[in-house]
Design an enzyme around this catalytic site. Sequence first.
Site, short mmCIF file in Angstrom:
data_model
loop_
_atom_site.label_atom_id
_atom_site.label_comp_id
_atom_site.label_asym_id
_atom_site.label_seq_id
_atom_site.Cartn_x
_atom_site.Cartn_y
_atom_site.Cartn_z
N TYR A 58 4.49 -8.48 10.90
CA TYR A 58 3.19 -7.81 11.04
C TYR A 58 2.67 -8.02 12.46
O TYR A 58 2.11 -9.05 12.80
CB TYR A 58 2.18 -8.33 10.00
CG TYR A 58 2.58 -8.05 8.56
CD1 TYR A 58 3.56 -7.12 8.24
CD2 TYR A 58 1.96 -8.71 7.50
CE1 TYR A 58 3.92 -6.87 6.93
CE2 TYR A 58 2.31 -8.46 6.18
CZ TYR A 58 3.29 -7.54 5.91
OH TYR A 58 3.66 -7.30 4.61
N PHE A 217 0.22 -2.49 -1.77
CA PHE A 217 -0.44 -1.17 -1.89
C PHE A 217 -1.36 -1.13 -3.11
O PHE A 217 -1.40 -0.10 -3.81
CB PHE A 217 0.59 -0.04 -2.06
CG PHE A 217 1.02 0.63 -0.78
CD1 PHE A 217 0.20 0.67 0.33
CD2 PHE A 217 2.26 1.26 -0.71
CE1 PHE A 217 0.62 1.29 1.49
CE2 PHE A 217 2.69 1.88 0.45
CZ PHE A 217 1.86 1.89 1.55
N PRO A 218 -2.09 -2.23 -3.43
CA PRO A 218 -2.87 -2.23 -4.67
C PRO A 218 -3.92 -1.12 -4.70
O PRO A 218 -4.32 -0.67 -5.77
CB PRO A 218 -3.53 -3.62 -4.68
CG PRO A 218 -3.53 -4.05 -3.25
CD PRO A 218 -2.28 -3.47 -2.65
N LEU A 219 -4.36 -0.68 -3.52
CA LEU A 219 -5.35 0.40 -3.46
C LEU A 219 -4.72 1.69 -2.95
O LEU A 219 -5.44 2.62 -2.57
CB LEU A 219 -6.52 0.00 -2.54
CG LEU A 219 -7.36 -1.18 -3.02
CD1 LEU A 219 -8.32 -1.63 -1.92
CD2 LEU A 219 -8.14 -0.78 -4.26
N GLY A 222 -6.06 2.59 0.20
CA GLY A 222 -7.44 3.06 0.16
C GLY A 222 -7.62 4.35 -0.63
O GLY A 222 -8.75 4.73 -0.93
N1 LIG Z 1 6.26 -6.63 0.75
C1 LIG Z 1 6.12 -5.50 1.38
O1 LIG Z 1 7.08 -4.78 1.67
C2 LIG Z 1 4.73 -5.05 1.75
C3 LIG Z 1 4.51 -3.73 2.22
C4 LIG Z 1 3.20 -3.35 2.54
C5 LIG Z 1 2.17 -4.26 2.40
N2 LIG Z 1 2.43 -5.55 1.95
C6 LIG Z 1 1.34 -6.54 1.77
O2 LIG Z 1 0.41 -5.99 0.87
C7 LIG Z 1 -0.92 -6.04 1.43
C8 LIG Z 1 -1.73 -4.89 0.89
O3 LIG Z 1 -1.06 -3.66 1.15
P1 LIG Z 1 -1.69 -2.50 2.05
O4 LIG Z 1 -2.63 -3.07 3.04
O5 LIG Z 1 -0.57 -1.70 2.54
O6 LIG Z 1 -2.40 -1.60 1.00
P2 LIG Z 1 -3.83 -1.64 0.25
O7 LIG Z 1 -4.32 -3.04 0.18
O8 LIG Z 1 -3.66 -0.87 -0.99
O9 LIG Z 1 -4.72 -0.75 1.19
C9 LIG Z 1 -5.30 -1.21 2.35
C10 LIG Z 1 -6.14 -0.06 2.89
O10 LIG Z 1 -7.19 0.19 1.99
C11 LIG Z 1 -8.44 0.17 2.67
N3 LIG Z 1 -9.37 -0.57 1.81
C12 LIG Z 1 -9.32 -1.87 1.45
N4 LIG Z 1 -10.36 -2.18 0.64
C13 LIG Z 1 -11.08 -1.03 0.50
C14 LIG Z 1 -12.25 -0.71 -0.22
N5 LIG Z 1 -12.90 -1.61 -0.95
N6 LIG Z 1 -12.71 0.58 -0.14
C15 LIG Z 1 -12.07 1.51 0.60
N7 LIG Z 1 -10.93 1.26 1.31
C16 LIG Z 1 -10.45 -0.01 1.25
C17 LIG Z 1 -8.20 -0.55 3.97
O11 LIG Z 1 -8.97 0.04 4.99
P3 LIG Z 1 -10.15 -0.79 5.73
O12 LIG Z 1 -9.48 -1.66 6.73
O13 LIG Z 1 -10.99 0.27 6.29
O14 LIG Z 1 -10.85 -1.59 4.66
C18 LIG Z 1 -6.71 -0.36 4.23
O15 LIG Z 1 -6.51 0.76 5.05
C19 LIG Z 1 -0.65 -6.03 2.94
O16 LIG Z 1 -1.74 -6.55 3.67
C20 LIG Z 1 0.58 -6.88 3.05
O17 LIG Z 1 0.21 -8.25 3.04
C21 LIG Z 1 3.69 -5.93 1.63
#
Ligand SMILES: NC(=O)c1ccc[n+]([C@@H]2O[C@H](COP(=O)([O-])OP(=O)(O)OC[C@H]3O[C@@H](n4cnc5c(N)ncnc54)[C@H](OP(=O)(O)O)[C@@H]3O)[C@@H](O)[C@H]2O)c1
Length: 294
Positions: A58, A217-219, A222
């Site tokens: 990252y 990608f729990p959200l 977003g």
């Molecule tokens: N193992 C793997 O291959 C892998 C791959 C991808 C990710 N990950 C891990 O999983 C974590 C989460 O995944 P992700 O960040 O891709 O997806 P995510 O948590 O589903 O989505 C994050 C996005 O959602 C927005 N968001 C967060 N809270 C919000 C809310 N309350 N209302 C509106 N928008 C919101 C954020 O924007 P803002 O910044 O504007 O809040 C950000 O752009 C990562 O940080 C990483 O640690 C692991």
Amino acid sequence: MHTFTIGGDLEVRRLGFGAMRITGKGIWGPPEDPEGALRLLRRVVELGVNLIDTADSYGPEVSENLIAEALHPYPDGLVIATKGGLRRTGPGQWPRDARPERLKECCEGSLRRLRLDRIDLYQLHSPDPDVPYEDSVGALKELQDEGKIRHIGVSNVSVEQLEQARGIVEVVTVQNRYNLQERQSEDVLDECERAGDHGSAPGTARRSPQIGFIPWFPLAIGRLADSGGPLDRIASDHEATPAQIALAWLLARSPVMLPIPGTSSVEHLEENLAATRIQLSDDEVREIGSAAQG
Ligand SMILES: NC(=O)c1ccc[n+]([C@@H]2O[C@H](COP(=O)([O-])OP(=O)(O)OC[C@H]3O[C@@H](n4cnc5c(N)ncnc54)[C@H](OP(=O)(O)O)[C@@H]3O)[C@@H](O)[C@H]2O)c1
């Protein structure tokens, strides 16, 4: 907030923080506002989160460096989960490299950047099609035997790959893509839940613990936070936002679920944590689940 005990000895609150998005665009380079990223990380811990997920890739290195800068010396009970096994060749590019020698290099780098003697949870980021999976997992076992890793997790795996890894090491977490709308890993989640039912681990007197399931990608980046979707009515019944309902649904879906929503904003962080106080009824859980798939 309910807790889950990773590997039988690391008790974490069930909503963690994903630290992938505290870097620059394309998960590349430093964030636009480094001071803001440090403040956000400190707020994460102040609000009681004690599971932070990161990876050497990252930034690369940026997320781990910021975590150490903001939080070292770490408070007791904070679990930093990192990963190795990908390379970065540019913004948005993530070639795999899980050769044993590379994984050892990744782990040494993470130890140095995070300023740790031992990493509580080290995850193999992804199987590498060019490397036998057992060789990659075997490298993590060696790192564990050397005392550099406390627990081992895997990521982006099928049930077969999870079973293969469990034949070599005790796997304590699986991190796969999973959210209300993307449930291809349902079988892996079921396997994580079942792990604790298998009785004693082979060759030991102790029960094997359940495996934590960390949905990335729990959200859906977003998308599930947008209004106008199927979560709107239930969200308004709970005076909540759609994002909060998406997270509450994950938490209700399984006791082994450990969501790690990522955000770069303190406001969203607070909103996401408040989701842990939402109690969905069984009917609502079913309704949300089928509406989102429909
Ligand atoms: N193992 C793997 O291959 C892998 C791959 C991808 C990710 N990950 C891990 O999983 C974590 C989460 O995944 P992700 O960040 O891709 O997806 P995510 O948590 O589903 O989505 C994050 C996005 O959602 C927005 N968001 C967060 N809270 C919000 C809310 N309350 N209302 C509106 N928008 C919101 C954020 O924007 P803002 O910044 O504007 O809040 C950000 O752009 C990562 O940080 C990483 O640690 C692991």
